[in-house]
Design a protein around this motif. Structure first.
Motif, PDB file in Angstrom:
ATOM      1  N   ASN A  72       0.824  -1.218   0.000  1.00 38.03           N
ATOM      2  CA  ASN A  72       0.000   0.000   0.000  1.00 38.03           C
ATOM      3  C   ASN A  72       0.854   1.262   0.000  1.00 38.03           C
ATOM      4  O   ASN A  72       0.518   2.250  -0.663  1.00 38.03           O
ATOM      5  N   LEU A  73       1.963   1.244   0.735  1.00 37.49           N
ATOM      6  CA  LEU A  73       2.867   2.400   0.718  1.00 37.49           C
ATOM      7  C   LEU A  73       3.435   2.598  -0.680  1.00 37.49           C
ATOM      8  O   LEU A  73       3.515   3.730  -1.179  1.00 37.49           O
ATOM      9  N   GLY A  74       3.834   1.506  -1.324  1.00 40.87           N
ATOM     10  CA  GLY A  74       4.351   1.615  -2.683  1.00 40.87           C
ATOM     11  C   GLY A  74       3.325   2.172  -3.651  1.00 40.87           C
ATOM     12  O   GLY A  74       3.634   3.019  -4.497  1.00 40.87           O
ATOM     13  N   ILE A  75       2.081   1.699  -3.531  1.00 44.83           N
ATOM     14  CA  ILE A  75       1.007   2.200  -4.391  1.00 44.83           C
ATOM     15  C   ILE A  75       0.795   3.690  -4.152  1.00 44.83           C
ATOM     16  O   ILE A  75       0.673   4.488  -5.087  1.00 44.83           O
ATOM     17  N   GLN A  76       0.776   4.077  -2.886  1.00 47.26           N
ATOM     18  CA  GLN A  76       0.569   5.483  -2.525  1.00 47.26           C
ATOM     19  C   GLN A  76       1.655   6.386  -3.097  1.00 47.26           C
ATOM     20  O   GLN A  76       1.378   7.507  -3.549  1.00 47.26           O
ATOM     21  N   GLU A  77       2.887   5.918  -3.090  1.00 46.15           N
ATOM     22  CA  GLU A  77       4.015   6.744  -3.525  1.00 46.15           C
ATOM     23  C   GLU A  77       4.320   6.607  -5.011  1.00 46.15           C
ATOM     24  O   GLU A  77       5.192   7.307  -5.527  1.00 46.15           O
ATOM     25  N   SER A  78       3.624   5.740  -5.712  1.00 47.28           N
ATOM     26  CA  SER A  78       3.928   5.487  -7.118  1.00 47.28           C
ATOM     27  C   SER A  78       3.523   6.654  -8.000  1.00 47.28           C
ATOM     28  O   SER A  78       2.590   7.401  -7.697  1.00 47.28           O
ATOM     29  N   GLN A  79       4.229   6.797  -9.131  1.00 50.12           N
ATOM     30  CA  GLN A  79       3.970   7.860 -10.087  1.00 50.12           C
ATOM     31  C   GLN A  79       3.271   7.363 -11.349  1.00 50.12           C
ATOM     32  O   GLN A  79       2.731   8.159 -12.109  1.00 50.12           O
ATOM     33  N   GLY A  80       3.274   6.064 -11.576  1.00 50.46           N
ATOM     34  CA  GLY A  80       2.731   5.521 -12.813  1.00 50.46           C
ATOM     35  C   GLY A  80       1.221   5.401 -12.807  1.00 50.46           C
ATOM     36  O   GLY A  80       0.573   5.430 -11.759  1.00 50.46           O
ATOM     37  N   SER A  81       0.646   5.256 -13.992  1.00 52.15           N
ATOM     38  CA  SER A  81      -0.785   5.019 -14.130  1.00 52.15           C
ATOM     39  C   SER A  81      -1.115   3.541 -14.057  1.00 52.15           C
ATOM     40  O   SER A  81      -2.280   3.164 -13.969  1.00 52.15           O
ATOM     41  N   PHE A  82      -0.076   2.704 -14.127  1.00 51.33           N
ATOM     42  CA  PHE A  82      -0.239   1.266 -14.002  1.00 51.33           C
ATOM     43  C   PHE A  82       0.653   0.761 -12.876  1.00 51.33           C
ATOM     44  O   PHE A  82       1.763   1.267 -12.673  1.00 51.33           O
ATOM     45  N   ILE A  83       0.147  -0.238 -12.147  1.00 55.01           N
ATOM     46  CA  ILE A  83       0.888  -0.858 -11.057  1.00 55.01           C
ATOM     47  C   ILE A  83       1.169  -2.307 -11.421  1.00 55.01           C
ATOM     48  O   ILE A  83       0.255  -3.053 -11.798  1.00 55.01           O
ATOM     49  N   ALA A  84       2.431  -2.713 -11.294  1.00 56.73           N
ATOM     50  CA  ALA A  84       2.813  -4.114 -11.439  1.00 56.73           C
ATOM     51  C   ALA A  84       3.459  -4.554 -10.130  1.00 56.73           C
ATOM     52  O   ALA A  84       4.453  -3.963  -9.693  1.00 56.73           O
ATOM     53  N   LEU A  85       2.871  -5.540  -9.490  1.00 59.06           N
ATOM     54  CA  LEU A  85       3.378  -6.038  -8.214  1.00 59.06           C
ATOM     55  C   LEU A  85       4.361  -7.179  -8.456  1.00 59.06           C
ATOM     56  O   LEU A  85       4.181  -7.981  -9.373  1.00 59.06           O
ATOM     57  N   LEU A  86       5.382  -7.250  -7.619  1.00 60.84           N
ATOM     58  CA  LEU A  86       6.352  -8.341  -7.721  1.00 60.84           C
ATOM     59  C   LEU A  86       6.787  -8.730  -6.314  1.00 60.84           C
ATOM     60  O   LEU A  86       7.359  -7.903  -5.591  1.00 60.84           O
ATOM     61  N   ASP A  87       6.492  -9.951  -5.907  1.00 59.32           N
ATOM     62  CA  ASP A  87       6.955 -10.434  -4.605  1.00 59.32           C
ATOM     63  C   ASP A  87       8.457 -10.666  -4.643  1.00 59.32           C
ATOM     64  O   ASP A  87       9.025 -11.015  -5.693  1.00 59.32           O
ATOM     65  N   SER A  88       9.086 -10.511  -3.497  1.00 60.08           N
ATOM     66  CA  SER A  88      10.555 -10.523  -3.468  1.00 60.08           C
ATOM     67  C   SER A  88      11.159 -11.897  -3.692  1.00 60.08           C
ATOM     68  O   SER A  88      12.375 -12.012  -3.883  1.00 60.08           O
TER      69      SER A  88
END
Length: 277
Positions: free
Chosen positions: A76-92
């Motif tokens: 959620n923090l990453g989504i909040q701080e993201s600049q893109g119009s698309f989100i791609a999630l990647l588990d570590s």
């Protein structure tokens, strides 16, 4: 390619004490042949060598650090701080083929009304490739009903228009596991989840620090279904199917509690299965 005004894809990698595998994930994101991207790694309070590892990437990635709050809060923090119009999630502990983002970008260009899609996966367990069981076969389109029984969307395989999070909410930070199951149900009851039937995500499992190993997943799936039913967003048919799965999961979980000597907890879930609260 995605049109210029919405061409940035934000890659979000949450991690906690995964220095031993994190490099592979970050390197696979950096190796993507899609140029318009930002890579955000959210360090969820790691105490191993994660910070030193990430420091070596310098300005190739953005690093966000928070106290240990769990994978949902990190995403959620990453989504909040993201600049893109698309989100791609990647588990570590996962990785991508080099054309994963470009294939999904092309899909969204060809289907501008789509909000979310995922790719097929290569499964690695304990260092060996395995074939998913038939029940894990990913459907495409309106996947709500089959998704009630088990999670059919993998975080590392999805790409999502950021505005979908604004419509459906983000990951439930009260869930230590099944936070993805919970979100995909909120999404899929009225939104198609499309499948690119090409294995572009390498999903790795079998290691001891997986979150699912330490929690009863059905307990959280039960709560997720109950929350959804009580939100009054389902059609009458969807509500009935959800209620049937809810009762089935309550009975299964209750029986497991009874076998482990947790009679009070088991009795509570049997009461839920009977339709009493």
């Amino acid at each position: 390619m995605i049109e210029q005004k919405t061409d940035t894809i934000s890659v979000i990698i949450p991690t906690f004490n995964r220095a031993w595998t994190l490099k592979r994930a970050v390197d696979s994101a950096l190796a993507q042949d899609y140029p318009h991207r930002e890579i955000i790694v959210v360090d969820d309070g790691s105490t191993d060598g994660t910070r030193d590892l990430l420091a070596g990437y310098k300005d190739k990635i953005r690093v966000l650090v928070q106290e240990n709050k769990g994978v949902s809060a990190a995403r959620n923090l990453g989504i909040q701080e993201s600049q893109g119009s698309f989100i791609a999630l990647l588990d570590s502990d996962d990785a991508w083929e080099t054309n994963k983002l470009s294939c999904q970008a092309a899909f969204f260009q060809s289907k501008p009304g789509a909000m979310i899609c995922q790719t097929e996966e290569i499964w690695i367990r304990n260092g060996k490739r395995v074939n998913p069981k038939k029940k894990h076969k990913k459907p495409s389109g309106m996947i709500f009903e089959p998704s009630l029984k088990l999670c059919l969307v993998s975080p590392s395989a999805v790409m999502i228009r950021k505005q979908l999070f604004e419509q459906k909410g983000v990951f439930n930070e009260d869930f230590p596991v099944c936070e993805d199951y919970d979100l995909w149900l909120r999404v899929s009851h009225d939104t198609p989840v499309y499948l690119i039937d090409t294995p572009l995500t390498v999903k790795t499992g079998g290691h001891g620090d997986q979150l699912s190993a330490g929690h009863s997943q059905d307990k959280y799936r039960i709560q997720s279904i109950l929350n959804l039913i009580e939100s009054n967003v389902l059609s009458a048919d969807q509500e009935q199917v959800a209620l049937n799965v809810f009762k089935e999961k309550c009975r299964i979980f209750a029986n497991g509690c009874m076998k482990r000597g947790r009679e009070k907890e088991g009795a509570y879930y049997l009461m839920l299965a009977a339709g009493n609260k």
